[in-house]
Design a protein around this motif. Structure first.
Motif, PDB file in Angstrom:
ATOM      1  N   ASP A  92     -85.258   9.559  24.342  1.00  0.00           N
ATOM      2  CA  ASP A  92     -84.132   8.854  23.538  1.00  0.00           C
ATOM      3  C   ASP A  92     -83.031   9.851  23.040  1.00  0.00           C
ATOM      4  OD1 ASP A  92     -84.854   6.231  23.891  1.00  0.00           O
ATOM      5  OD2 ASP A  92     -85.815   6.343  21.830  1.00  0.00           O
ATOM      6  N   SER A  93     -83.534  11.217  23.087  1.00  0.00           N
ATOM      7  CA  SER A  93     -82.400  12.161  22.741  1.00  0.00           C
ATOM      8  C   SER A  93     -81.399  12.367  23.730  1.00  0.00           C
ATOM      9  CB  SER A  93     -83.174  13.619  22.700  1.00  0.00           C
ATOM     10  OG  SER A  93     -83.529  14.304  23.817  1.00  0.00           O
ATOM     11  N   ILE A  94     -81.438  11.730  24.882  1.00  0.00           N
ATOM     12  CA  ILE A  94     -80.477  11.600  25.954  1.00  0.00           C
ATOM     13  C   ILE A  94     -78.915  10.874  25.327  1.00  0.00           C
ATOM     14  CG2 ILE A  94     -79.531  10.799  27.977  1.00  0.00           C
ATOM     15  CD1 ILE A  94     -82.403  11.631  29.225  1.00  0.00           C
ATOM     16  N   LYS A 130     -84.199  16.180  32.857  1.00  0.00           N
ATOM     17  CA  LYS A 130     -84.860  17.556  32.753  1.00  0.00           C
ATOM     18  C   LYS A 130     -84.333  18.134  31.474  1.00  0.00           C
ATOM     19  CE  LYS A 130     -86.597  21.479  35.213  1.00  0.00           C
ATOM     20  NZ  LYS A 130     -87.011  21.770  36.433  1.00  0.00           N
ATOM     21  N   ALA A 131     -82.901  18.091  31.165  1.00  0.00           N
ATOM     22  CA  ALA A 131     -82.413  18.679  30.038  1.00  0.00           C
ATOM     23  C   ALA A 131     -82.997  18.167  28.524  1.00  0.00           C
ATOM     24  CB  ALA A 131     -80.822  18.711  30.002  1.00  0.00           C
ATOM     25  N   ALA A 132     -83.347  16.695  28.748  1.00  0.00           N
ATOM     26  CA  ALA A 132     -84.091  16.100  27.485  1.00  0.00           C
ATOM     27  C   ALA A 132     -85.574  16.864  27.255  1.00  0.00           C
ATOM     28  CB  ALA A 132     -84.321  14.834  27.754  1.00  0.00           C
ATOM     29  N   PHE A 133     -85.896  17.533  28.182  1.00  0.00           N
ATOM     30  CA  PHE A 133     -87.417  18.228  28.147  1.00  0.00           C
ATOM     31  C   PHE A 133     -87.279  19.788  27.785  1.00  0.00           C
ATOM     32  CE2 PHE A 133     -88.388  14.198  30.095  1.00  0.00           C
ATOM     33  CZ  PHE A 133     -89.458  13.867  29.308  1.00  0.00           C
ATOM     34  N   LYS A 134     -85.971  20.134  27.719  1.00  0.00           N
ATOM     35  CA  LYS A 134     -85.666  21.795  27.688  1.00  0.00           C
ATOM     36  C   LYS A 134     -86.591  22.504  26.631  1.00  0.00           C
ATOM     37  CE  LYS A 134     -81.935  24.844  27.455  1.00  0.00           C
ATOM     38  NZ  LYS A 134     -81.280  25.618  28.400  1.00  0.00           N
ATOM     39  N   SER A 135     -86.665  21.875  25.493  1.00  0.00           N
ATOM     40  CA  SER A 135     -87.364  22.780  24.574  1.00  0.00           C
ATOM     41  C   SER A 135     -88.734  22.087  23.976  1.00  0.00           C
ATOM     42  CB  SER A 135     -86.484  23.111  23.461  1.00  0.00           C
ATOM     43  OG  SER A 135     -86.022  22.039  22.643  1.00  0.00           O
ATOM     44  N   VAL A 136     -89.391  21.156  24.908  1.00  0.00           N
ATOM     45  CA  VAL A 136     -90.390  20.296  24.716  1.00  0.00           C
ATOM     46  C   VAL A 136     -91.770  21.191  25.040  1.00  0.00           C
ATOM     47  CG1 VAL A 136     -91.480  18.308  25.074  1.00  0.00           C
ATOM     48  CG2 VAL A 136     -88.953  18.196  24.659  1.00  0.00           C
TER      49      VAL A 136
END
Length: 163
Positions: A92-94, A130-136
């Protein structure tokens, strides 16, 4: 002479066996495996999705995220603590409205854990996802049978696969 040769051969065999056992036990360590991937939906999976409120929704408008965590090794593992991200928040951060529904198994103190969720992907590129998972990150801590504390962290962006 025969006794000396037999003794030498027996000693050599014992040394080889002990050496092999020592090498085998040194290579056995607890392994942490984390897999995460984004897949297209099957016709069956799409048939279970409620698309109320979406105009002309199609199977291509949705994708499925799959996550598997596995901690295994030759020794007893205890005091397992796994910190996994809130995947709903991640997707949902997208733009705040992507998570559709999901499920999972395994608790934060299990050696195995899975999570799956379906999300609305219409208009998104693989790079945006992929950017949503950047710092996950997934972080695991555990103790070995010798009470040694171990810890490992994996960034999901680094291992995320699109299929």
């Amino acid at each position: 002479m025969k006794i000396r040769t037999m003794f030498s051969l027996a000693s050599l065999c014992i040394l080889l066996i002990l050496g092999a056992c020592s090498v085998a036990t040194n290579n056995l360590e607890t392994e942490m495996e984390v897999h995460s991937e984004i897949n297209s939906l099957s016709d069956e999976e799409f048939s279970h999705i409620g698309t109320t409120g979406l105009n002309d929704a199609s199977k291509e408008d949705f994708r499925k995220f799959s996550f598997t965590f596995l901690l295994e090794g030759p020794e007893e593992i205890s005091n397992i603590k796994i910190a996994i991200p809130d995947f709903k928040k991640t997707i949902d951060s997208i733009d705040g409205k992507r998570y559709w529904y999901g499920e999972g198994s395994g608790e934060e103190n299990n050696e195995k854990m899975t999570r799956e969720f379906v999300f609305y992907s219409k208009g998104l590129t693989n790079e945006q996802i992929k950017a949503a998972f950047k710092s996950v990150e997934v972080n695991a801590k555990w103790k070995t049978i010798d009470k040694e504390e171990k810890e490992k962290t994996i960034n999901l962006e680094d291992i995320l696969k699109f299929r």
